[in-house]
Motif scaffolding. Structure first.
Motif, mmCIF file in Angstrom:
data_model
loop_
_atom_site.group_PDB
_atom_site.id
_atom_site.type_symbol
_atom_site.label_atom_id
_atom_site.label_comp_id
_atom_site.label_asym_id
_atom_site.label_seq_id
_atom_site.Cartn_x
_atom_site.Cartn_y
_atom_site.Cartn_z
ATOM 1 N N GLN A 197 0.833 -1.195 0.000
ATOM 2 C CA GLN A 197 0.000 0.000 0.000
ATOM 3 C C GLN A 197 0.879 1.261 0.000
ATOM 4 N N HIS A 198 0.427 2.275 -0.695
ATOM 5 C CA HIS A 198 1.159 3.544 -0.757
ATOM 6 C C HIS A 198 1.430 4.092 0.644
ATOM 7 N N GLU A 199 0.415 4.077 1.491
ATOM 8 C CA GLU A 199 0.555 4.613 2.846
ATOM 9 C C GLU A 199 1.656 3.895 3.617
ATOM 10 N N GLU A 200 1.744 2.582 3.424
ATOM 11 C CA GLU A 200 2.763 1.809 4.137
ATOM 12 C C GLU A 200 4.160 2.111 3.592
ATOM 13 N N THR A 201 4.254 2.370 2.296
ATOM 14 C CA THR A 201 5.543 2.746 1.710
ATOM 15 C C THR A 201 6.057 4.030 2.354
ATOM 16 N N ILE A 202 5.173 5.018 2.498
ATOM 17 C CA ILE A 202 5.569 6.297 3.108
ATOM 18 C C ILE A 202 5.929 6.101 4.580
ATOM 19 N N ARG A 203 5.161 5.273 5.288
ATOM 20 C CA ARG A 203 5.473 5.018 6.706
ATOM 21 C C ARG A 203 6.829 4.338 6.858
ATOM 22 N N GLU A 204 7.136 3.390 5.967
ATOM 23 C CA GLU A 204 8.421 2.697 6.035
ATOM 24 C C GLU A 204 9.587 3.651 5.795
ATOM 25 N N LEU A 205 9.412 4.562 4.862
ATOM 26 C CA LEU A 205 10.460 5.558 4.609
ATOM 27 C C LEU A 205 10.690 6.425 5.843
ATOM 28 N N MET A 206 9.603 6.839 6.497
ATOM 29 C CA MET A 206 9.744 7.671 7.697
ATOM 30 C C MET A 206 10.370 6.901 8.851
ATOM 31 N N ARG A 207 10.065 5.610 8.951
ATOM 32 C CA ARG A 207 10.668 4.804 10.015
ATOM 33 C C ARG A 207 12.175 4.662 9.804
ATOM 34 N N GLN A 208 12.586 4.548 8.542
ATOM 35 C CA GLN A 208 14.021 4.475 8.274
ATOM 36 C C GLN A 208 14.696 5.799 8.641
ATOM 37 N N GLN A 210 17.648 6.809 11.570
ATOM 38 C CA GLN A 210 18.879 7.563 11.285
ATOM 39 C C GLN A 210 19.014 8.795 12.179
ATOM 40 N N GLY A 211 17.985 9.049 12.988
ATOM 41 C CA GLY A 211 18.066 10.120 13.972
ATOM 42 C C GLY A 211 17.587 11.488 13.513
ATOM 43 N N TYR A 212 16.939 11.552 12.334
ATOM 44 C CA TYR A 212 16.528 12.863 11.803
ATOM 45 C C TYR A 212 15.130 13.287 12.254
ATOM 46 N N LEU A 213 14.365 12.359 12.818
ATOM 47 C CA LEU A 213 13.023 12.689 13.294
ATOM 48 C C LEU A 213 12.590 11.718 14.376
ATOM 49 N N ASP A 214 11.522 12.081 15.075
ATOM 50 C CA ASP A 214 10.883 11.207 16.061
ATOM 51 C C ASP A 214 9.469 10.873 15.574
ATOM 52 N N ARG A 215 8.894 9.825 16.136
ATOM 53 C CA ARG A 215 7.490 9.463 15.892
ATOM 54 C C ARG A 215 7.178 9.435 14.403
ATOM 55 N N ALA A 216 7.815 8.483 13.740
ATOM 56 C CA ALA A 216 7.746 8.364 12.282
ATOM 57 C C ALA A 216 6.320 8.276 11.746
ATOM 58 N N ASP A 217 5.460 7.556 12.441
ATOM 59 C CA ASP A 217 4.089 7.390 11.952
ATOM 60 C C ASP A 217 3.326 8.723 11.942
ATOM 61 N N ASP A 218 3.616 9.583 12.919
ATOM 62 C CA ASP A 218 2.973 10.900 12.940
ATOM 63 C C ASP A 218 3.453 11.765 11.770
ATOM 64 N N PHE A 260 7.990 17.002 14.832
ATOM 65 C CA PHE A 260 8.836 15.870 15.190
ATOM 66 C C PHE A 260 10.030 15.690 14.250
ATOM 67 N N ILE A 261 10.190 16.589 13.285
ATOM 68 C CA ILE A 261 11.368 16.553 12.421
ATOM 69 C C ILE A 261 12.457 17.394 13.078
ATOM 70 N N LYS A 262 13.653 16.822 13.209
ATOM 71 C CA LYS A 262 14.718 17.463 14.000
ATOM 72 C C LYS A 262 15.576 18.444 13.207
ATOM 73 N N GLU A 263 15.847 18.135 11.934
ATOM 74 C CA GLU A 263 16.701 19.016 11.147
ATOM 75 C C GLU A 263 16.345 18.919 9.666
ATOM 76 N N PRO A 264 16.715 19.940 8.881
ATOM 77 C CA PRO A 264 16.354 19.950 7.457
ATOM 78 C C PRO A 264 17.110 18.873 6.681
ATOM 79 N N ILE A 265 16.376 18.061 5.928
ATOM 80 C CA ILE A 265 17.022 17.041 5.091
ATOM 81 C C ILE A 265 16.340 16.959 3.731
ATOM 82 N N PHE A 266 17.113 16.510 2.750
ATOM 83 C CA PHE A 266 16.606 16.222 1.414
ATOM 84 C C PHE A 266 17.123 14.841 1.045
#
Length: 313
Positions: free
Chosen positions: A171-182, A186-194, A224-230
């Motif tokens: 599912q598209h939603e799960e793809t996006i959640r998996e990317l945020m969990r990764q 890596q320490g760039y954000l907290d609470r990936a699902d949010d 919950f995003i800690k710093e700017p990333i691309f």
């Protein structure tokens, strides 16, 4: 018989020169200062500003804003407001268009400008009379802080930039959640699902796919995003997503622009610089759609170098 009056060539030249001067004054007075709004202030707003600049040269200056920042802005200081998303404030007069400004959108904006020209001229004349009586001062501490903010975001984007291959989920939603969990790991954000929920909510407001390509630009400011990333992710299986022009398109590459909620104007401007460069030419769309990490890093370095070189601090 009444004698016909004659006008010499010198007199005609004077009249033409006079009317030419008047027209130039009118042209200068109708240069428009526009505010361009998108959900986050770091993605589609700059894309829209770039399209407006190309299609409507009478819009001389653009400022960018997110919906949240709009609450703190004096909307009356702008000649017009153009947004890629609905603005939930009744007191603000605005036009909503696609980030890519299709032909109907351009006609709508031109019509809006035509109606507002008398008001714009009157407001500019009043502002100029006030400006003449005020002596301009420079706050170098503020300038130094601004430069520091720009450099901090540039450093963060360049040092954390990456392109990775990722598995497409069912599912598209799960793809996006998996990317945020990764990214969380890596320490760039907290609470990936949010954060993922915020990205998906943003997508519901309007498609994020870039027409004519197989990539989509996901962008978000979040607490919950800690710093700017691309970051860029190449998916092992392409699938359909909603496009910025309202249609559907395949997505095989996902571009992620993520920033802290408190990201300042300078940071938003740097992200916007990147997003607008994606659609500046077919070559740029091909670069962001298929380019290697080294190729895109070179593009980012060129963008930031040119910005710093031309900046008027």
């Amino acid at each position: 018989m009444k004698k016909e009056s004659s006008v010499s060539e010198d007199e005609i030249a004077f009249i033409v020169l006079h009317f030419g001067s008047v027209l130039e004054i009118k042209k200068e007075e109708t240069k428009i200062h526009a505010l361009v709004v998108c959900s986050s202030g770091i993605g589609s707003s700059k894309m829209l500003a770039s399209r407006l600049k190309k299609e409507l040269p009478e819009i001389a200056k653009f400022d960018l804003s997110s919906l949240m920042e709009l609450k703190e802005i004096d909307a009356t200081s702008y000649d017009m407001i153009v947004s890629t998303v609905p603005i939930p404030y009744e007191h603000i007069d605005y036009i909503m268009v696609s980030p890519l400004l299709n032909e109907d959108d351009a006609i709508l904006v031109k019509s809006h400008i035509k109606r507002k020209i008398p008001y714009i001229i009157e407001k500019k004349r009043a502002k100029e009379s006030v400006k003449e009586s005020v002596q301009e001062t420079v706050d170098m501490m503020a300038v130094a802080e601004q430069i520091t903010n720009y450099m901090s975001v540039i450093r963060s984007i360049l040092s954390h930039f990456t392109i990775e291959k990722k598995k497409t989920m069912e599912q598209h939603e799960e793809t996006i959640r998996e990317l945020m969990r990764q990214i969380e790991s890596q320490g760039y954000l907290d609470r990936a699902d949010d954060v993922a929920a915020g990205l998906l909510e943003r997508e519901q407001q309007g498609g994020l796919g870039i027409p004519g390509t197989e990539f989509a630009l996901f962008h978000l400011k979040h607490e919950f995003i800690k710093e700017p990333i691309f970051h860029i992710y190449d998916l092992d299986e392409a699938y359909e997503v909603k496009s910025m022009d309202g249609g559907q398109q395949l997505m095989s590459r996902t571009l992620m622009m993520l920033a802290p909620l408190e990201l300042g104007k300078e940071g938003s401007e740097m992200f916007s610089l990147i997003s607008s460069s994606m659609i500046e030419s077919e070559e740029s769309m091909a670069l962001y759609g298929h380019g290697t990490k080294e190729d895109i890093e070179q593009k980012l370095n060129q963008l930031f170098y040119q910005f710093v070189k031309e900046a008027k601090w």
